[in-house]
Design a protein around this motif. Structure first.
Motif, PDB file in Angstrom:
ATOM      1  N   GLU A   1      41.118  39.684  37.937  1.00 38.08           N
ATOM      2  CA  GLU A   1      42.261  39.458  38.814  1.00 38.08           C
ATOM      3  C   GLU A   1      42.193  40.425  39.985  1.00 38.08           C
ATOM      4  O   GLU A   1      41.403  41.365  39.984  1.00 38.08           O
ATOM      5  N   ASN A   2      43.001  40.173  40.987  1.00 44.79           N
ATOM      6  CA  ASN A   2      43.017  41.047  42.150  1.00 44.79           C
ATOM      7  C   ASN A   2      43.605  42.409  41.801  1.00 44.79           C
ATOM      8  O   ASN A   2      44.549  42.509  41.031  1.00 44.79           O
ATOM      9  N   GLY A   3      43.027  43.456  42.394  1.00 48.73           N
ATOM     10  CA  GLY A   3      43.605  44.794  42.290  1.00 48.73           C
ATOM     11  C   GLY A   3      44.656  44.989  43.354  1.00 48.73           C
ATOM     12  O   GLY A   3      44.837  44.135  44.224  1.00 48.73           O
ATOM     13  N   PRO A   4      45.374  46.124  43.319  1.00 48.41           N
ATOM     14  CA  PRO A   4      46.465  46.325  44.285  1.00 48.41           C
ATOM     15  C   PRO A   4      45.981  46.543  45.721  1.00 48.41           C
ATOM     16  O   PRO A   4      46.650  46.099  46.658  1.00 48.41           O
ATOM     17  N   ALA A   5      44.845  47.196  45.904  1.00 46.44           N
ATOM     18  CA  ALA A   5      44.361  47.408  47.271  1.00 46.44           C
ATOM     19  C   ALA A   5      43.548  46.201  47.709  1.00 46.44           C
ATOM     20  O   ALA A   5      42.868  45.567  46.901  1.00 46.44           O
ATOM     21  N   ARG A   6      43.624  45.883  48.970  1.00 45.59           N
ATOM     22  CA  ARG A   6      43.015  44.681  49.521  1.00 45.59           C
ATOM     23  C   ARG A   6      41.562  44.491  49.074  1.00 45.59           C
ATOM     24  O   ARG A   6      40.714  45.358  49.271  1.00 45.59           O
ATOM     25  N   GLY A   7      41.293  43.337  48.485  1.00 39.62           N
ATOM     26  CA  GLY A   7      39.919  42.992  48.166  1.00 39.62           C
ATOM     27  C   GLY A   7      39.364  43.635  46.913  1.00 39.62           C
ATOM     28  O   GLY A   7      38.226  43.386  46.540  1.00 39.62           O
ATOM     29  N   THR A   8      40.145  44.491  46.241  1.00 43.03           N
ATOM     30  CA  THR A   8      39.642  45.112  45.009  1.00 43.03           C
ATOM     31  C   THR A   8      39.883  44.188  43.827  1.00 43.03           C
ATOM     32  O   THR A   8      40.684  43.254  43.901  1.00 43.03           O
ATOM     33  N   MET A   9      39.192  44.446  42.755  1.00 41.79           N
ATOM     34  CA  MET A   9      39.199  43.547  41.614  1.00 41.79           C
ATOM     35  C   MET A   9      39.303  44.332  40.324  1.00 41.79           C
ATOM     36  O   MET A   9      38.728  45.408  40.184  1.00 41.79           O
ATOM     37  N   THR A  10      40.044  43.775  39.376  1.00 45.29           N
ATOM     38  CA  THR A  10      40.035  44.263  38.001  1.00 45.29           C
ATOM     39  C   THR A  10      39.248  43.264  37.175  1.00 45.29           C
ATOM     40  O   THR A  10      39.554  42.072  37.203  1.00 45.29           O
ATOM     41  N   ILE A  11      38.235  43.732  36.472  1.00 38.68           N
ATOM     42  CA  ILE A  11      37.480  42.859  35.579  1.00 38.68           C
ATOM     43  C   ILE A  11      38.064  43.008  34.185  1.00 38.68           C
ATOM     44  O   ILE A  11      38.072  44.108  33.620  1.00 38.68           O
ATOM     45  N   ARG A  12      38.588  41.925  33.659  1.00 42.39           N
ATOM     46  CA  ARG A  12      39.250  41.958  32.355  1.00 42.39           C
ATOM     47  C   ARG A  12      38.214  41.935  31.223  1.00 42.39           C
ATOM     48  O   ARG A  12      37.038  41.648  31.458  1.00 42.39           O
ATOM     49  N   PRO A  13      38.628  42.227  29.999  1.00 41.35           N
ATOM     50  CA  PRO A  13      37.635  42.378  28.925  1.00 41.35           C
ATOM     51  C   PRO A  13      36.665  41.201  28.762  1.00 41.35           C
ATOM     52  O   PRO A  13      35.476  41.416  28.563  1.00 41.35           O
ATOM     53  N   TRP A  14      37.158  39.958  28.874  1.00 37.10           N
ATOM     54  CA  TRP A  14      36.241  38.831  28.655  1.00 37.10           C
ATOM     55  C   TRP A  14      35.175  38.768  29.755  1.00 37.10           C
ATOM     56  O   TRP A  14      33.999  38.543  29.487  1.00 37.10           O
ATOM     57  N   GLY A  15      35.579  39.008  30.986  1.00 35.78           N
ATOM     58  CA  GLY A  15      34.625  39.035  32.097  1.00 35.78           C
ATOM     59  C   GLY A  15      33.707  40.241  32.015  1.00 35.78           C
ATOM     60  O   GLY A  15      32.506  40.148  32.285  1.00 35.78           O
ATOM     61  N   TYR A  16      34.272  41.379  31.607  1.00 36.12           N
ATOM     62  CA  TYR A  16      33.467  42.589  31.553  1.00 36.12           C
ATOM     63  C   TYR A  16      32.403  42.511  30.456  1.00 36.12           C
ATOM     64  O   TYR A  16      31.286  43.008  30.617  1.00 36.12           O
ATOM     65  N   ALA A  17      32.745  41.854  29.348  1.00 34.74           N
ATOM     66  CA  ALA A  17      31.775  41.731  28.252  1.00 34.74           C
ATOM     67  C   ALA A  17      30.569  40.893  28.692  1.00 34.74           C
ATOM     68  O   ALA A  17      29.439  41.147  28.272  1.00 34.74           O
TER      69      ALA A  17
ATOM     70  N   VAL B   1      38.930  31.592  36.613  1.00 33.20           N
ATOM     71  CA  VAL B   1      38.850  33.066  36.589  1.00 33.20           C
ATOM     72  C   VAL B   1      40.148  33.651  36.037  1.00 33.20           C
ATOM     73  O   VAL B   1      40.138  34.584  35.235  1.00 33.20           O
ATOM     74  N   ALA B   2      41.275  33.053  36.442  1.00 32.57           N
ATOM     75  CA  ALA B   2      42.568  33.553  35.967  1.00 32.57           C
ATOM     76  C   ALA B   2      42.813  33.162  34.512  1.00 32.57           C
ATOM     77  O   ALA B   2      43.187  34.005  33.694  1.00 32.57           O
ATOM     78  N   LYS B   3      42.602  31.887  34.182  1.00 32.50           N
ATOM     79  CA  LYS B   3      43.023  31.399  32.868  1.00 32.50           C
ATOM     80  C   LYS B   3      42.067  31.763  31.739  1.00 32.50           C
ATOM     81  O   LYS B   3      42.478  31.839  30.583  1.00 32.50           O
ATOM     82  N   ALA B   4      40.800  31.968  32.071  1.00 31.54           N
ATOM     83  CA  ALA B   4      39.883  32.480  31.047  1.00 31.54           C
ATOM     84  C   ALA B   4      39.982  34.001  30.965  1.00 31.54           C
ATOM     85  O   ALA B   4      39.231  34.631  30.228  1.00 31.54           O
ATOM     86  N   GLU B   5      40.891  34.586  31.734  1.00 37.13           N
ATOM     87  CA  GLU B   5      41.130  36.036  31.731  1.00 37.13           C
ATOM     88  C   GLU B   5      39.860  36.815  32.032  1.00 37.13           C
ATOM     89  O   GLU B   5      39.487  37.761  31.326  1.00 37.13           O
ATOM     90  N   LEU B   6      39.193  36.389  33.105  1.00 34.55           N
ATOM     91  CA  LEU B   6      37.959  37.050  33.505  1.00 34.55           C
ATOM     92  C   LEU B   6      38.233  38.209  34.451  1.00 34.55           C
ATOM     93  O   LEU B   6      37.624  39.260  34.340  1.00 34.55           O
TER      94      LEU B   6
END
Lengths: 481, 481
Positions: free
Chosen positions: A42-58, A35-40
């Motif tokens: 990562e964790n957001g700043p607030a507990r349990g939140t997530m940022t979906i990066r472009p490759w994962g979002y596509a 999940v990290a290395k394919a840039e899919l």
């Protein structure tokens, strides 16, 4: 050119070995790594939140697009309902509020003041949509009312895992109202098969087991919950989507009623159903290997990557990309000749692009391109440059099917019939007669970290609601995400 | 058949008259009426929130689809960032937190407990995306980083109006980082022209004035804010979208920095830009008339409605719909022969479907269909049934252009050049030399309910950032939504 890239050529497979924790060594760690290395994500700043990066979002956009088409084709309209819901709305369905209370995020202050009534950040929208339905439905001609919403919901999560279990998640939630119990039941099952299973099996290449949840796994407020369960490569199940027959529970709480053809006032029957971006997690764990993601071509952000090995082939690489694009193939051109070749190959393998076309001076001179299938062992085929475009649609279709077939074969090999709860031990699905499990058996399984994923008929079909024929059902048991 | 529908045929225009408050009588009331009666949206249960109903949401989906294509074509990737942001993040850019504080909705409790640090429901995402950028950007090769997000934001609203000003709204927000001030400036302007103005003028058929905001209208945290302003039919302006050059303000607050080709560490320059579902409100107020919406064909959920007048023409009406659909036209078939004919016509006029085809037994016998253009006066043309499908694409293109031309002509008639602030009175745009306005003039205008919508050059072009040539700028002044 940087150092060593020619030397690494062809060694992509070997180089990638150290990038990820091997699945066999520590599957959850492998998942985190990919999940990290394919840039899919990562964790957001607030507990349990997530940022979906472009490759994962596509990838998620392909799921959305495919599923949205099926949702509309089955007669549903999209709409948008409010994110913030008065707490009192949730309280109108007793089991619903009891089920969701521990997970709620609550807005108590807004516009610089304390609110008179706290607002809940929606954990799901049965309540606010039920309220709208009560206004929009008057007569029987207003039924069925079939709505869908793409959006975000928040359920406070103490043990978050990217994509699989996060405080905020992206999903679609369908909500429908019908004149009869049977109409609502047909809707609940149509969504399972024609929308959810169609997208999950045909786009994501993940085979599912479709069945009914047990009472304790039922959605808070539903009469019956149906589910689609996938089996991941480590032998744990993942719930890919659910579809609920809500009976008249929300119709009662929100007065969703209609006047029938005889002028009589009747309560409607409602359903709800949802699939979230957690299916991206299912995709990763269904197909990924020690080199990274393996994406089914239909949901791959790029189906083909053209890797220009050196600057002198850039024009030819651009031409090839252009011809693939014109043929309807989603293609990326990797022009990073300043980055080590080995690293570039590792990147594209991590990201799971189905087909890699390597074009170097040697290949160009021979009128060829080196083709590597991501579902292969790393070996490359030399293919004529003027034939590769025509060959691509067939190859991509073949790879789509191959990933599904592999996943199905793996699941079948990991599924066994057993006669009692005591026979259940280890990874994979255990099929056990439901009548020998019972509530006590389900307790015992839960204590050991197993759960009944779903119930199916003896023929493997989806059962009706709880009833007399429960005697004959088969329980699918496994550990699960 | 119900009573009287034949008698009402052809009287659709007359019947519709009483459905809406006339624009000339009370424009805001007309707006409320049309939003409700065309089933576009309604208020949600929590203050200022909105439910977008299927007809309104389908218009927004066309905006999304058109704009998303342009956003991707200009090299941006979609991603998803968290809804909930720690309060401390907002505080890292002083002007930003000061600007947004009065509008924040704050989660203080979650998972049954009081949170150690309150979480803000995002009012916009510069902060959380700035934080991600600081991790994703290392070297100059990572620039430009061009991201976009489709989602919802919350800004507490004391005087909500559906679509135009709501506590929660749907939008896209773009966020980019660049190596130089010039690159960021080019991005800010490219979005204005190639993405926003293209969609607003070509899809929504709304002409805009594009210019720079004054200091007091600048986005909290931006160096320069650019805007697109539409003029509504009542002579008030509506801001349709904004694009901000953020300078290095957020780069400083979040340490968005890169190592350049010489190994030197440098701060990046960032931009942000957004368009929301408020443009649907702009669409309503740009084209609607006393009979309801008038939708430009490109953004109409249905471009043609086929109205089957009586049961005996249902087969022919279905055949006609099918042929239109096969020709790529978005078509609805109205089979409600049990509903009064006049009411059905009023419904479709309210909903603004560009072309209405009425098929009754008389028309069918003559091999014809009655065609009514929504941008016409209610008169109908008899068109041969076997010619109407071929004619449709050209007709729709003509209507798309006609709505734009009308809106542009109306704006030009409502725009006047004046030499001083005291000449400004009444509806429409007033063009006044910026140097004669100044801060004192802007104060005086604001007190009288006017504002400077934007500044343009003497040639009507978009000016650069605040500078020496501000002497020569023209201010567009009007009342506004």
């Amino acid at each position: 050119m940087g150092e060593g890239e020619r030397g690494e050529q062809g060694g992509g497979h070997r180089v990638a070995k150290n990038v990820l924790t091997p699945q066999a060594e520590d599957f959850p760690r492998w998942y985190q790594d990919v999940v990290a290395k394919a840039e899919l994500a990562e964790n957001g700043p607030a507990r349990g939140t997530m940022t979906i990066r472009p490759w994962g979002y596509a990838i998620w956009e392909h799921v959305q697009s495919d599923m949205d088409r099926r949702i509309k084709a089955t007669g549903h309209d999209n709409a948008a309902f409010p994110l913030l819901i008065p707490m009192s709305y949730l309280e109108r369905e007793a089991e619903h509020v009891e089920g969701f209370s521990p997970e709620l995020a609550v807005v108590t202050h807004a516009g610089g003041e304390e609110l008179a009534e706290p607002l809940v950040v929606r954990p799901t929208s049965e309540t606010v949509i039920g309220d709208a339905m009560s206004r929009w439905i008057q007569g029987y001609r207003d039924l069925p009312l079939k709505l869908n919403q793409w959006g975000n919901v928040v359920r406070w999560e103490l043990r978050p895992r990217l994509f699989l279990r996060t405080t905020e998640f992206l999903w679609q939630e369908g909500h429908t109202a019908h004149a009869t119990w049977r109409d609502a039941q047909d809707e609940t099952l149509q969504i399972l098969h024609e929308v959810y299973d169609a997208t999950i099996s045909e786009l994501l290449a993940i085979p599912t087991v479709i069945g009914r949840k047990t009472e304790r796994e039922r959605f808070a407020g539903a009469e019956t919950t149906y589910t689609l369960e996938g089996l991941m490569r480590d032998g744990k199940a993942l719930q890919m989507g659910t579809s609920h027959h809500l009976g008249q529970n929300f119709a009662k709480g929100f007065d969703i009623a209609y006047t029938d053809a005889d002028g009589e006032r009747k309560l409607a029957w409602t359903t709800s159903w949802g699939v979230s971006a957690r299916v991206v997690g299912g995709l990763i764990m269904s197909h990924g290997d020690d080199r990274g993601l393996r994406l089914p071509p239909r949901c791959a952000p790029a189906q083909v990557v053209v890797v220009a090995v050196r600057d002198e082939v850039l024009d030819a690489a651009r031409d090839l990309s252009g011809r693939l694009r014109a043929a309807g193939v989603r293609v990326r051109l990797d022009e990073r000749t300043n980055v080590g070749f080995g690293r570039r190959i590792v990147d594209w393998e991590l990201k799971g692009v189905p087909v890699r076309l390597e074009l170097g001076p040697r290949e160009l001179d021979a009128g060829q391109v080196a083709l590597a299938r991501r579902d292969g062992d790393g070996a490359k085929d030399a293919v004529a440059l003027d034939a590769v475009v025509d060959r691509m649609p067939g190859l991509l279709a073949e790879m789509q099917q191959a990933l599904y077939d592999q996943a199905l074969a793996r699941r079948e090999a990991a599924t066994q019939d057993v006669q009692g709860v005591s026979d259940i031990d280890g990874p994979g699905f255990f099929r056990v007669p439901y009548k020998v499990v019972g509530d006590a058996g389900e307790d015992a399984l839960n204590e050991r970290g197993y759960s009944i994923r779903c119930l199916v008929t003896a023929d493997g079909d989806v059962p009706g609601p709880r009833g007399d024929d429960d005697e004959d059902l088969i329980a699918y048991v496994s550990k699960a995400y």
